[in-house]
Scaffold this active site. Structure first.
Site, mmCIF file in Angstrom:
data_model
loop_
_atom_site.group_PDB
_atom_site.id
_atom_site.type_symbol
_atom_site.label_atom_id
_atom_site.label_comp_id
_atom_site.label_asym_id
_atom_site.label_seq_id
_atom_site.Cartn_x
_atom_site.Cartn_y
_atom_site.Cartn_z
ATOM 1 N N PHE A 58 0.707 -1.224 -0.226
ATOM 2 C CA PHE A 58 0.161 -0.089 -0.117
ATOM 3 C C PHE A 58 0.849 1.294 0.214
ATOM 4 O O PHE A 58 0.510 2.315 -0.650
ATOM 5 C CB PHE A 58 -0.869 0.017 1.221
ATOM 6 C CG PHE A 58 -1.874 0.983 1.186
ATOM 7 C CD1 PHE A 58 -3.304 1.006 0.577
ATOM 8 C CD2 PHE A 58 -1.727 2.448 1.939
ATOM 9 C CE1 PHE A 58 -3.958 2.175 0.513
ATOM 10 C CE2 PHE A 58 -2.728 3.276 2.082
ATOM 11 C CZ PHE A 58 -3.724 3.252 1.154
ATOM 12 N N GLY A 85 -8.967 -14.046 3.675
ATOM 13 C CA GLY A 85 -10.474 -13.988 3.754
ATOM 14 C C GLY A 85 -11.253 -12.842 3.994
ATOM 15 O O GLY A 85 -12.541 -12.811 4.028
ATOM 16 N N HIS A 88 -9.565 -7.109 2.084
ATOM 17 C CA HIS A 88 -8.493 -6.135 2.223
ATOM 18 C C HIS A 88 -7.460 -6.611 1.025
ATOM 19 O O HIS A 88 -6.951 -5.784 0.525
ATOM 20 C CB HIS A 88 -7.561 -6.771 3.355
ATOM 21 C CG HIS A 88 -6.248 -6.057 3.654
ATOM 22 N ND1 HIS A 88 -6.206 -4.851 4.149
ATOM 23 C CD2 HIS A 88 -5.112 -6.654 3.351
ATOM 24 C CE1 HIS A 88 -4.802 -4.523 4.314
ATOM 25 N NE2 HIS A 88 -4.107 -5.605 3.837
ATOM 26 N N ARG A 127 7.142 -17.196 -7.896
ATOM 27 C CA ARG A 127 7.410 -16.134 -8.875
ATOM 28 C C ARG A 127 8.245 -15.109 -8.213
ATOM 29 O O ARG A 127 8.785 -14.162 -8.762
ATOM 30 C CB ARG A 127 5.935 -15.229 -8.862
ATOM 31 C CG ARG A 127 4.997 -15.881 -9.825
ATOM 32 C CD ARG A 127 3.581 -15.456 -9.744
ATOM 33 N NE ARG A 127 2.579 -15.953 -10.524
ATOM 34 C CZ ARG A 127 2.099 -17.373 -10.261
ATOM 35 N NH1 ARG A 127 2.415 -18.186 -9.381
ATOM 36 N NH2 ARG A 127 1.296 -17.761 -11.022
#
Length: 165
Positions: A58, A85, A88, A127
């Site tokens: 963020f 879950g 967010h 990755r």
């Protein structure tokens, strides 16, 4: 992107000022991404890039914006967000993507997008450019940022000579 069809970028860009802005969440994944980006920049002939660590994905856009305004020729933004879950994940991914896009478009400074948005930690590890990983998104983000600076060079040649500004 799955890695298939990725361009083979051989870059020579000594003299560029590049900042690597990286989140701190998921240290193992982030260490791999940062190492891959730094290796790609070294292979391109760049000296010691500036590395700035921020708490999470963020916070990447504000750090990238500061670097772009400080005269860096390119910024490599690295982070990872793993789905949980709650919503967010969606908010952070959208904020990071929109913010980094805005930095690049508003400043004209290329931002290599190396923010992994994965459903699982295993996908992120695959990755991260670690031993056994299938992909190295840190390397790819650094290469994309430098390749974009070089592609735009004919439009503004002084960008390759930061001390001439």
């Amino acid at each position: 992107m799955s890695g298939a069809g990725a361009p083979d970028l051989t870059l020579q860009a000594d003299g560029l000022r590049v900042a690597v802005v990286a989140a701190q969440w998921h240290q193992t994944v982030m260490d791999g991404l940062v190492d891959g980006a730094l290796a790609a920049l070294k292979e391109a002939g760049l000296g010691e890039p500036t590395v700035i660590r921020v708490p999470g994905s963020f916070e990447l856009p504000v750090a990238a914006a500061r670097c772009a305004r400080a005269g860096f020729d390119a910024v490599v933004a690295l982070g990872v967000v793993i789905r949980g879950g709650t919503p967010h994940f969606d908010y952070v991914c959208q904020a990071a993507t929109d913010g980094l896009t805005r930095v690049s478009v508003d400043t004209g400074v290329p931002v290599g997008f190396g923010v992994l948005t994965c459903d699982t930690e295993e996908q992120a590890l695959d990755r991260a450019g670690l031993e056994g990983s299938r992909e190295d998104k840190g390397r790819e983000a650094a290469q994309a940022a430098v390749a974009t600076v070089l592609a735009l060079h004919p439009l503004h040649p002084l960008s390759l000579h930061p001390h001439s500004r």
